[in-house]
Design an enzyme around this catalytic site. Structure first.
Site, short mmCIF file in Angstrom:
data_model
loop_
_atom_site.label_atom_id
_atom_site.label_comp_id
_atom_site.label_asym_id
_atom_site.label_seq_id
_atom_site.Cartn_x
_atom_site.Cartn_y
_atom_site.Cartn_z
N GLY A 112 -7.77 -0.16 -3.59
CA GLY A 112 -7.85 -1.61 -3.57
C GLY A 112 -8.16 -2.05 -2.03
CD GLN A 121 -6.35 -3.59 3.07
OE1 GLN A 121 -6.58 -3.66 1.99
NE2 GLN A 121 -6.01 -2.61 3.55
CB CYS A 169 -1.81 0.75 3.54
SG CYS A 169 -2.67 -0.89 3.52
CG LEU A 170 -8.07 1.78 2.44
CD1 LEU A 170 -9.17 0.81 1.97
CD2 LEU A 170 -8.42 2.96 2.84
CG HIS A 215 -1.15 -1.86 -1.72
ND1 HIS A 215 -0.18 -1.00 -0.82
CD2 HIS A 215 -2.09 -2.20 -0.90
CE1 HIS A 215 -0.96 -0.70 0.21
NE2 HIS A 215 -1.93 -1.46 0.29
CD GLU A 216 -5.10 -3.85 -2.40
OE1 GLU A 216 -5.52 -4.60 -1.22
OE2 GLU A 216 -5.04 -2.66 -2.40
CG HIS A 258 -3.14 -5.84 2.07
ND1 HIS A 258 -2.58 -5.82 3.29
CD2 HIS A 258 -3.33 -4.88 1.28
CE1 HIS A 258 -2.78 -4.35 3.39
NE2 HIS A 258 -2.97 -3.94 2.38
#
Length: 160
Positions: A46, A51, A89-90, A131-132, A135
Site C-alpha cells: 500500500g 507518503q 512501512c515504506l 495501515h493506510e 497514514h
C-alpha cells in the site's frame, strides 16, 4: 508511468492528518494513477498520498496482485479477533515489528470518479486498510507498538 519517491519518517507530511478530497477531477485522477504506479512494485502492499508528499485522503493497494485505490476512506468495521504479525512501512525502511491489528476490516469511501466503494478483507488486506488509513490520520505503524516491540523498533530506528 510515474513512480513517485516515498517520504520517510521525519517528513512532517507523515505526521499531518490529511485533508478530505473535495473534487473528483483530473488532478485526483493523476494522483490516483501515480499512487497505483508507485504501489505496483514488488514488496509494496500500500501507498498513502502523504507518503508521496500529498496531504489528501487517498491510498493505493497491491494485495495478491490486485491493484486498486480508495479516496476518503473510513474504517467502518473491525473484527474483535486480532492478528499480530510483523508489519513494516515504506516510510520507515528496514524496520519490521509485530503489530496488533484487527484480523478483518471493512473500509468505505469512493473511487476516483466519486462512486461509493467498499473494501473488506482479512489478513494482509485488513492490515493494509488499517495501515493506510493510519497514514491518512498522521500516524505510522510505530505508533501502534507497545512494550518490548516498541522499544526494539525505536532502538533499531535510532541505530540505523
Amino acid at each position: 508511468m510515474t513512480i513517485r519517491p516515498i517520504r520517510e519518517l521525519g517528513d512532517p507530511v507523515l505526521r499531518t492528518p490529511s485533508d478530505p478530497v473535495r473534487a473528483f477531477d483530473g488532478w485526483l485522477a493523476a494522483l490516483v494513477r501515480d499512487l497505483e504506479d508507485t504501489v505496483d512494485h514488488p514488496g509494496r502492499a500500500g501507498v498513502a498520498a502523504p507518503q508521496i508528499g500529498v496531504n489528501v485522503r487517498a491510498f493505493s493497494y497491491n494485495i495478491d496482485g490486485v491493484i486498486g485505490h480508495m479516496v476518503n476512506p473510513v474504517i467502518v468495521e473491525r473484527s474483535e479477533e486480532i492478528q499480530d504479525g510483523d508489519e513494516g512501512c515504506l516510510s520507515v525502511p528496514g524496520i519490521w515489528a509485530p503489530t496488533v491489528r484487527a484480523l478483518r476490516c471493512v473500509a468505505e469511501g469512493f473511487d476516483v470518479d466519486g462512486k461509493p466503494l467498499r473494501l473488506e478483507g482479512e489478513g494482509l488486506m485488513a492490515r493494509c486498510l488499517q495501515h493506510e488509513v493510519d497514514h491518512l490520520d498522521g500516524k505510522v505503524f510505530l505508533d501502534r507498538l507497545t512494550g518490548d516491540a516498541r522499544k526494539a523498533a525505536l532502538r533499531a530506528l535510532r541505530d540505523r
